[in-house]
Scaffold this motif. Structure first.
Motif, PDB file in Angstrom:
ATOM      1  N   VAL A 113       0.840  -1.055  -0.021  1.00  0.00           N
ATOM      2  CA  VAL A 113       0.158   0.087   0.036  1.00  0.00           C
ATOM      3  C   VAL A 113       0.983   1.257  -0.090  1.00  0.00           C
ATOM      4  O   VAL A 113       1.615   1.357   0.896  1.00  0.00           O
ATOM      5  CB  VAL A 113      -0.838  -0.099   1.211  1.00  0.00           C
ATOM      6  CG1 VAL A 113      -1.906   1.263   1.371  1.00  0.00           C
ATOM      7  CG2 VAL A 113      -1.905  -1.438   1.253  1.00  0.00           C
ATOM      8  N   LYS A 118      -2.671   6.273   2.658  1.00  0.00           N
ATOM      9  CA  LYS A 118      -3.073   6.338   3.971  1.00  0.00           C
ATOM     10  C   LYS A 118      -3.627   7.899   4.383  1.00  0.00           C
ATOM     11  O   LYS A 118      -4.128   8.014   5.445  1.00  0.00           O
ATOM     12  CB  LYS A 118      -1.595   6.423   4.892  1.00  0.00           C
ATOM     13  CG  LYS A 118      -0.597   5.141   4.571  1.00  0.00           C
ATOM     14  CD  LYS A 118      -0.690   4.267   5.800  1.00  0.00           C
ATOM     15  CE  LYS A 118      -0.080   3.063   5.321  1.00  0.00           C
ATOM     16  NZ  LYS A 118       1.324   2.844   5.018  1.00  0.00           N
TER      17      LYS A 118
ATOM     18  N   GLU B   4      -7.051  -2.871   6.307  1.00  0.00           N
ATOM     19  CA  GLU B   4      -5.930  -2.988   5.652  1.00  0.00           C
ATOM     20  C   GLU B   4      -6.222  -3.660   4.375  1.00  0.00           C
ATOM     21  O   GLU B   4      -5.724  -3.347   3.371  1.00  0.00           O
ATOM     22  CB  GLU B   4      -4.935  -4.112   6.589  1.00  0.00           C
ATOM     23  CG  GLU B   4      -3.359  -4.366   5.913  1.00  0.00           C
ATOM     24  CD  GLU B   4      -2.696  -3.032   5.532  1.00  0.00           C
ATOM     25  OE1 GLU B   4      -1.768  -3.125   4.607  1.00  0.00           O
ATOM     26  OE2 GLU B   4      -3.074  -2.007   6.150  1.00  0.00           O
ATOM     27  N   ALA B   7      -7.490  -0.982   2.025  1.00  0.00           N
ATOM     28  CA  ALA B   7      -6.320  -0.224   1.396  1.00  0.00           C
ATOM     29  C   ALA B   7      -5.599  -1.132   0.094  1.00  0.00           C
ATOM     30  O   ALA B   7      -5.211  -0.354  -0.703  1.00  0.00           O
ATOM     31  CB  ALA B   7      -5.344   0.009   2.684  1.00  0.00           C
ATOM     32  N   GLU B   8      -5.322  -2.392   0.533  1.00  0.00           N
ATOM     33  CA  GLU B   8      -4.727  -3.068  -0.623  1.00  0.00           C
ATOM     34  C   GLU B   8      -5.614  -3.569  -1.808  1.00  0.00           C
ATOM     35  O   GLU B   8      -5.092  -3.272  -2.880  1.00  0.00           O
ATOM     36  CB  GLU B   8      -4.654  -4.644  -0.027  1.00  0.00           C
ATOM     37  CG  GLU B   8      -3.214  -4.637   0.907  1.00  0.00           C
ATOM     38  CD  GLU B   8      -3.119  -6.177   1.590  1.00  0.00           C
ATOM     39  OE1 GLU B   8      -3.897  -7.058   0.932  1.00  0.00           O
ATOM     40  OE2 GLU B   8      -2.229  -6.280   2.612  1.00  0.00           O
ATOM     41  N   ALA B  11      -5.207   0.010  -3.427  1.00  0.00           N
ATOM     42  CA  ALA B  11      -3.753   0.082  -3.969  1.00  0.00           C
ATOM     43  C   ALA B  11      -3.936  -0.751  -5.203  1.00  0.00           C
ATOM     44  O   ALA B  11      -3.375  -0.406  -6.406  1.00  0.00           O
ATOM     45  CB  ALA B  11      -2.944  -0.389  -3.061  1.00  0.00           C
TER      46      ALA B  11
END
Lengths: 168, 168
Positions: A113, A118, B4, B7-8, B11
């Motif tokens: 990431v 963030k 998480e 976010a992955e 991404a």
DNA sequence: AATATATAATAAGGGCACCTGATTATATTG
DNA sequence: CAATATAATCAGGTGCCCTTATTATATATT
């Protein structure tokens, strides 16, 4: 028209993001550089989806010429990330195989990431994924319309990357 | 952790978009190719923001070596998009000036709304702009932290592009 | 079987975006 | 005025791609 302006703004922002991301990796150093989705990286990605493909298959699947494919494969061989084996069925074809180092290379360069993500909240992360999904879907459709042999393959290639992340 | 994974996913989608956009222009032909924000295109962009810069200024501002800058400028001269004039104040410096053709080139290649963006509604367009804005802001901060002389210039460079569109 | 044609891969050469290490003018400075 | 700094260029190199031969090996046709 108001919506035309919205579209232009979004297009501009997208262009800005693309340009920035080109220089981001150069300037903001990461411990592990992102796996480049070009050239040799493309080959590795395709092999991680399906190993032991012929150069011809790789070329077709990745939308690059067989000559370029040969070049990238050659470079990967020099880096010990892949090996070549002659197909017993057809002595013309060279099968490209990932070595352990090759597999490791992909693994270690697995999509991290990026720090700039963030800045988004969970909700925003979801929104972004959903918007990008609409955009990429539209892109695949256009690409598919222009070159029917390509789009779906790419989709599969990328899809396999997220899936791997979810498995863990 | 759920966030998480979000976010992955984001991404991954972002990486997918980047990769796709690389091949999109090749495969889905546009009447007018997008102005490339690399090499010669970078120079043109910087000049459209501020004409008559020295090669040294361009190099510093764009974060490329003076040698590369010289190369791109030379190619642009051959294409009649810029001219070189010796600065009267300092005979070492070559000022780079846009020609009318050069200005036209930038104008005609002005950011068009890519077809794939039509897949979004007005509201989504707004959302996308706002999300990308957060992302690019974070990127500028990182870039600025890593190389304080660069970030702001880039921002200005890109900002000038949207502004032009709004003026119309 | 023998010839013709198709196909996999490579060789050769080119373009574009970059880079590093000299080298050449022209300034500036002690 | 000599020493040093600066703008630009030259030379040579890397990586990603492409097009046009050329060389093996297969497959099809006669």
């Amino acid at each position: 028209m108001a919506n035309e302006i919205k579209a232009e703004l979004a297009a501009g922002k997208l262009a800005e993001y693309e340009q920035l991301s080109k220089i981001y990796d150069d300037i903001v150093k990461h411990a592990k550089p992102r796996l480049t989705v070009e050239g040799q990286g493309k080959i590795l990605l395709a092999l991680s989806d399906e190993d032991h493909q012929s150069q011809r298959e790789l070329a077709t699947r990745l939308g690059i010429s067989p000559q370029s494919t040969s070049e990238f494969v050659y470079k990967l061989v020099k880096r010990n990330l892949v090996t070549l084996t002659k197909s017993p069925k057809d002595k013309r074809v060279n099968l490209v195989n990932l070595t352990n180092e090759g597999r490791q290379e992909i693994e270690s360069a697995a999509q991290e990431v990026p720090p700039f993500l963030k800045a988004l909240s969970d909700t925003e992360m979801d929104q972004l994924s959903s918007l990008l999904n609409k955009i990429t879907t539209a892109m695949y459709e256009d690409i598919d319309a222009a070159n029917p042999t390509l789009g779906v393959k790419f989709h599969k290639l990328f899809a396999s990357r997220y899936l791997k992340q979810f498995k863990k």
